[in-house]
Design a protein around this motif. Structure first.
Motif, PDB file in Angstrom:
ATOM      1  N   HIS A  60       1.229  19.439 -25.788  1.00 25.61           N
ATOM      2  CA  HIS A  60       1.227  18.257 -26.670  1.00 25.61           C
ATOM      3  C   HIS A  60       2.412  18.327 -27.608  1.00 25.61           C
ATOM      4  CE1 HIS A  60      -3.024  19.818 -26.492  1.00 25.61           C
ATOM      5  NE2 HIS A  60      -3.250  18.601 -26.046  1.00 25.61           N
ATOM      6  N   PHE A  65      -5.325  13.638 -33.458  1.00 24.17           N
ATOM      7  CA  PHE A  65      -5.077  12.762 -32.306  1.00 24.17           C
ATOM      8  C   PHE A  65      -4.288  11.496 -32.705  1.00 24.17           C
ATOM      9  CE2 PHE A  65      -8.757  15.317 -31.254  1.00 24.17           C
ATOM     10  CZ  PHE A  65      -8.401  15.819 -30.005  1.00 24.17           C
ATOM     11  N   GLN A  78      -0.324  14.018 -23.642  1.00 20.98           N
ATOM     12  CA  GLN A  78      -0.859  15.313 -23.222  1.00 20.98           C
ATOM     13  C   GLN A  78      -0.479  15.566 -21.764  1.00 20.98           C
ATOM     14  OE1 GLN A  78      -5.249  15.773 -22.067  1.00 20.98           O
ATOM     15  NE2 GLN A  78      -5.205  16.712 -24.088  1.00 20.98           N
ATOM     16  N   LEU A 118      -3.229  17.673 -31.880  1.00 22.96           N
ATOM     17  CA  LEU A 118      -4.652  18.022 -31.815  1.00 22.96           C
ATOM     18  C   LEU A 118      -5.346  17.943 -33.180  1.00 22.96           C
ATOM     19  CD1 LEU A 118      -4.905  20.995 -29.273  1.00 22.96           C
ATOM     20  CD2 LEU A 118      -5.574  18.616 -28.954  1.00 22.96           C
ATOM     21  N   PHE A 153      -7.414  25.602 -27.639  1.00 24.25           N
ATOM     22  CA  PHE A 153      -7.828  24.230 -27.941  1.00 24.25           C
ATOM     23  C   PHE A 153      -9.336  24.040 -27.787  1.00 24.25           C
ATOM     24  CE2 PHE A 153      -6.272  23.710 -23.453  1.00 24.25           C
ATOM     25  CZ  PHE A 153      -7.435  23.246 -22.864  1.00 24.25           C
TER      26      PHE A 153
END
Lengths: 405, 228
Positions: free
Chosen positions: A61, A69, A218, A66, A253
């Motif tokens: 990413h 978003f 992503q 994260l 993650f």
């Protein structure tokens, strides 16, 4: 050989007691093999659920994406990254995705959702979206196709072919954009959050919706060997991570699952310690009973010149023989029991743990269960037998001969 | 003749204060090689205690115990075990044998402790069985032998290690009269043919009748010592 014969025959002076002690040890080993098989099966299920369902074993990413978003944090130019992934020998599959929060509207209702734009062909290699389909067709690249979950379909009161409007915002400008889609497929992952809130459209359509010519939010990656994903020192993580980009393992993650797995590993140790403790009490008790029954005999064989060391070795040899026989039986029972549940699974009803649905766990056989655990059982038995063996070695012949007569 | 056993001022007591019992009080005896000696006396006179001290199964509170010239009074642990194994043969009242081993294996066991080679052990086992009249019964376990046969195996085992003396604590106590006499005849024959030294602790008149020397104990003291 004579001492070995003596030790072996001593075990059958009281066959029932020896069999019970052996059963205690072998069932402990069986229980440990089953427990570890269950833990391994559960870990595999959870990891598989995390990495195979949708998320992938690794993700790439824009750094910070994260955290909340934010659609603005997209990978602008993914060509360099995809070129690296195409050349990387450890990478089996990868799939770029657009992800955006959206309002999903039908003729009857409205819902908030998370819309994924996916490459239908590449997505087959990294997620189970196609497998989750329960109605209609998987994405084929069509401009108006949309797949929604069963819960969302119910909420919006739509079925295959019905129209849905997605309202989102442009990634760069934040301007509102809308587009119309027709329900082409309905999926069910089994997790309420996914079936209620997720929708999948084709990658190009998603790029158009959020105003991007190329790029992605992503890139999900699957390795050739799932174990590679857990190595944070793997070149993929090292070489793709820059100031702007981060390449993360699923351990990073999805730390909740990593924590649950770590706890699961401890559970084998805890159960093992409890089982070993109980088994060792049984061994000590059984050995002492056997020694007390032979108190006079120990006096006689010491009188004729058997050294304390030889008595100690004899009692430990008896314990070793019980341990070996128990380990053979325990391994066999463990193999049969764990093998059965590996084929048929252990039903858990419908348990949800850290976002993973567990309905049935299939135990897993591992070499260490049949090598290391028997060694632990044998060492435990010898350790437990040491105290009674020392007691026997210290028996004074004159006392033994007096006491028994 | 050479002395095989010599005790000098052996003293042993059990218990303390009011419960104190003197089992042996300054016992000094000498037994020569080839003697067939019975230590006799009423219950509690110290017979078994003296036998255990001579056999290195118990240590005296004071005094010396010389077996073939070696003072074992202060020996302990492995040294004492090894000495017993190589120099003393024991026959007890009953349950002498390891029940899970055959007669042959019971005899072989003591030679195994001595570290003798397997071939030598097997040969000697057959010799010993023949010597006590048990040819062909070597594969039987103690439970499959009569009381007298079991005691003969015990004699064979005691002889197998090639000891200087054989100590027998009431060896006929659990045998009927005829079997007891037969066992004593075996031991007497070994004494005469092989000059083996036998020392008995006994109440049994049959042993007393066959003994060539009677040492009488009372209250831990030697009150009579007759050679016949």
């Amino acid at each position: 050989m004579l001492v070995l014969r003596l030790a072996w025959r001593n075990l059958f002076r009281n066959t029932r007691r020896t069999v019970l002690t052996g059963l205690l040890l072998s069932l402990s080993l069986t229980a440990l093999i089953l427990t570890n098989g269950l833990v391994l099966g559960m870990v595999e299920l959870m990891v598989g659920s995390v990495t195979k369902t949708l998320a992938g074993e690794a993700q790439i990413h824009r750094r910070g994406y994260l955290d909340d978003f934010d659609a603005e944090l997209f990978l602008d130019n993914i060509d360099d990254i995809t070129a690296y992934l195409d050349a990387a020998p450890d990478v089996a599959e990868y799939a770029p995705r657009i992800m955006t929060g959206a309002i999903v509207t039908s003729s009857y209702n409205v819902s908030a959702g998370l819309v994924y734009g996916v490459d239908p062909v590449r997505e087959l290699g990294v997620s189970r979206l196609a497998d989750a389909l329960v109605e209609g067709e998987y994405l084929s690249g069509g401009r108006r196709e949309i797949m929604i979950g069963t819960e969302m379909a119910s909420l919006l009161e739509v079925s295959l072919g019905d129209r849905i409007v997605i309202t989102a915002s442009h990634a760069r400008s934040g301007e509102i954009s809308q587009d119309l889609y027709r329900v082409s497929g309905i999926f069910q992952f089994g997790l309420t959050e996914m079936d209620e809130a997720m929708a999948f459209i084709n990658l190009d359509a998603a790029r158009e919706l959020v105003g991007l010519a190329d790029g992605a939010h992503q890139i999900a990656v699957q390795f050739t060997d799932p174990e590679l994903a857990k190595n944070r020192e793997h070149p993929l993580y090292q070489e793709l991570s820059t100031e702007a980009v981060e390449a993360l393992s699923w351990l990073d993650f999805n730390p909740q699952i990593a924590g649950v797995i770590e706890w699961s590993n401890y559970s084998t140790i805890i159960i093992g310690v409890v089982l070993f403790f109980l088994a060792s009490i049984g061994v000590v008790n059984s050995m002492f009973m056997s020694i007390y029954e032979r108190f006079y005999e120990f006096g006689v064989i010491k009188a004729v010149g058997t050294t304390p060391g030889a008595i100690l070795r004899l009692v430990l040899l008896e314990a070793l023989l019980i341990a070996i026989a128990s380990c053979v039986a325990g391994n066999l029972l463990g193999y049969l029991a764990s093998g059965y549940f590996q084929q048929n699974g252990i039903p858990f009803g419908r348990m949800e743990m850290s976002g993973v649905v567990i309905e049935k766990v299939y135990t897993r056989l591992a070499l260490t269960q049949f090598t290391a655990y028997p060694v632990y059982i044998t060492l435990l038995t010898l350790t437990a037998a040491l105290y009674p063996a020392l007691f026997a070695a210290r028996i004074t012949p004159s006392e033994a001969l007096h006491r028994s007569l | 003749m050479d002395n095989v056993i010599e005790t000098r001022g052996v003293y042993r007591h059990f218990g303390e204060e009011q419960a104190r019992v003197v089992a042996l009080d300054e016992v000094s005896i000498t037994i020569e090689r080839g003697e067939f000696t019975a230590i006799i006396g009423p219950s509690g006179s110290g017979k078994t205690t003296l036998l255990h001290i001579i056999g290195g199964l118990d240590n005296p509170d004071r005094g010396d115990v010389l077996l073939s010239g070696t003072n074992i009074a202060d020996m302990s642990g492995n040294a004492l075990s090894d000495f017993r194994r190589d120099h003393i043969g024991f026959i007890f009242q009953a349950y002498n044998l390891i029940p899970v081993l055959s007669a042959e294996e019971n005899i072989e066991y003591i030679m195994l402790l001595q570290g003798r080679p397997a071939v030598e052990r097997r040969e000697r086992v057959q010799q010993m069985l023949s010597m006590v009249g048990l040819e062909g019964l070597g594969s039987r376990r103690p439970g499959e032998l009569s009381g007298g046969q079991q005691q003969r195996v015990a004699v064979a085992r005691a002889m197998a290690s090639g000891p200087d003396i054989i100590l027998a604590d009431e060896p006929t106590a659990n045998l009927d009269s005829r079997t007891g006499i037969a066992l004593l005849d075996v031991m007497r024959a070994l004494n005469e043919e092989q000059n083996m030294t036998f020392v008995f602790s006994t109440h049994d008149q049959k042993i007393m009748d066959r003994a060539r020397r009677l040492i009488v104990l009372e209250d831990g003291r030697v009150v009579d010592d007759q050679r016949r």
